[in-house]
Enzyme design. Structure first.
Site, short mmCIF file in Angstrom:
data_model
loop_
_atom_site.label_atom_id
_atom_site.label_comp_id
_atom_site.label_asym_id
_atom_site.label_seq_id
_atom_site.Cartn_x
_atom_site.Cartn_y
_atom_site.Cartn_z
CG ASN A 39 -1.75 1.22 1.40
OD1 ASN A 39 -1.88 2.01 0.47
ND2 ASN A 39 -2.32 1.39 2.58
CD1 TRP A 40 3.34 1.12 -3.11
CD2 TRP A 40 3.35 2.49 -4.90
NE1 TRP A 40 4.02 0.49 -4.12
CE2 TRP A 40 4.04 1.30 -5.24
CE3 TRP A 40 3.22 3.48 -5.87
CZ2 TRP A 40 4.60 1.10 -6.50
CZ3 TRP A 40 3.78 3.28 -7.12
CH2 TRP A 40 4.46 2.10 -7.42
CE LYS A 41 -0.19 3.09 4.86
NZ LYS A 41 -0.10 3.22 6.34
CD GLU A 71 -5.57 -1.16 8.53
OE1 GLU A 71 -4.62 -0.45 8.17
OE2 GLU A 71 -6.72 -0.72 8.62
CB SER A 117 4.93 -2.17 12.09
OG SER A 117 4.46 -0.85 12.21
N GLY A 166 2.94 -1.27 4.31
CA GLY A 166 2.96 0.17 4.06
C GLY A 166 4.35 0.64 3.69
N GLY A 167 5.06 1.24 4.66
CA GLY A 167 6.35 1.86 4.40
C GLY A 167 7.36 0.96 3.70
CG HIS A 226 -5.81 1.73 5.30
ND1 HIS A 226 -5.35 2.64 6.23
CD2 HIS A 226 -4.79 0.86 5.08
CE1 HIS A 226 -4.09 2.33 6.55
NE2 HIS A 226 -3.73 1.27 5.85
N GLY A 257 2.90 2.48 11.73
CA GLY A 257 3.74 3.67 11.73
C GLY A 257 4.15 4.13 13.12
CD GLU A 279 -2.98 5.45 6.76
OE1 GLU A 279 -1.93 5.13 7.32
OE2 GLU A 279 -3.12 5.48 5.51
#
Length: 252
Positions: free
Chosen positions: A9-11, A168, A214, A235-236, A96, A174, A98
């Site tokens: 997920n590049w966000k 999640e 994470s 994610g990251g 998600h 994060g 977010e």
């Protein structure tokens, strides 16, 4: 056998040129060393049509990070499920944390999004999970069960076959915190049990449940070793090919 999946997920990262470079590098890495799981990258809307040309005919699946809860019309700035599908994408992330937190997406809104995505032939990566206060109060199972029921339980078993679930622990996104592999397994097993109650044992056995908190190359193998964890929503670490491939390789 349910599918093992690592999805990125590049966000809201990577301009178009950077995204093209990342997808091209990932394509080369996976062509040189084939993955032992399904690989999906979910990019910002502006990347989809261009990146589809890079991933077409490769082992990489392509998804969007969201879609609208309306089919079409005067909804300035929105992107419909039909539009997502028309780019060549096969997947969409919905629910998600977010989106729920920052944009107020409710179970009802997400139900509409899920229905439109499925109607347009997209597979849905549907996210569920609790925040820190809910975990500390011991309410995580109650919260996750309500998220499932609120958006997915009106689907038929045939529709549900196109759902991938992603758990999640919101407190581990994060923050540097990570659920232990046992905490992840406990929740994944609980989710599978809830799906069995609603859709039957076969649907529960077949649904892929990804871990989305994470996950890194250093802990992926341990997390993926658990019987009810079928991969990760990353994610990251999906923004660097070496890190993303390190997680993909945890299935080898």
């Amino acid at each position: 056998m349910r599918k093992k999946i690592v999805a990125g997920n590049w966000k809201m990262n990577m301009n178009l040129q950077e995204g093209v470079a990342l997808a091209t590098e990932l394509k080369a890495a996976l062509a040189a060393d084939a993955p032992a799981c399904d690989v999906v990258i979910c990019t910002p809307f502006i990347h989809l049509a261009t990146v589809a040309g890079i991933t077409e005919g490769t082992v990489i699946g392509l998804g969007a990070e969201n879609c609208a809860d309306k089919a079409k019309g005067a909804y300035t700035g929105e992107v419909s499920a039909e539009m997502v599908k028309s780019t060549g994408a096969q997947y969409v992330i919905l629910g998600h944390s977010e989106r729920r937190s920052y944009y107020g997406e409710t179970a009802e809104i997400l139900k509409e999004k899920v229905n439109l995505a499925l109607a347009n032939g997209l597979k849905v990566i549907f996210c569920i999970g609790e925040v820190k206060e809910e975990r500390e109060a011991g309410k995580q199972n109650e919260v996750v069960a309500a998220q499932l029921a609120g958006s997915l339980y009106e689907l038929t078993a045939e529709q549900f076959a196109n759902i991938i679930l992603a758990y999640e622990p919101v407190w581990a996104i994060g923050t540097g915190l990570t659920a232990t592999s046992d905490q992840a397994e406990d929740m994944h097993a609980f989710i599978r049990g809830e799906i069995a109650k609603q859709f039957g044992a076969e649907a529960a056995e077949n649904v892929s449940i990804l871990y989305g908190g994470s996950c890194k190359p250093s802990n992926a193998k341990e997390i993926f070793s658990k019987p009810d964890v079928d991969g990760g929503l990353i994610g990251g670490a999906a923004l660097k090919v070496a890190d993303f491939k390190g997680i993909i390789d945890a299935w080898k």
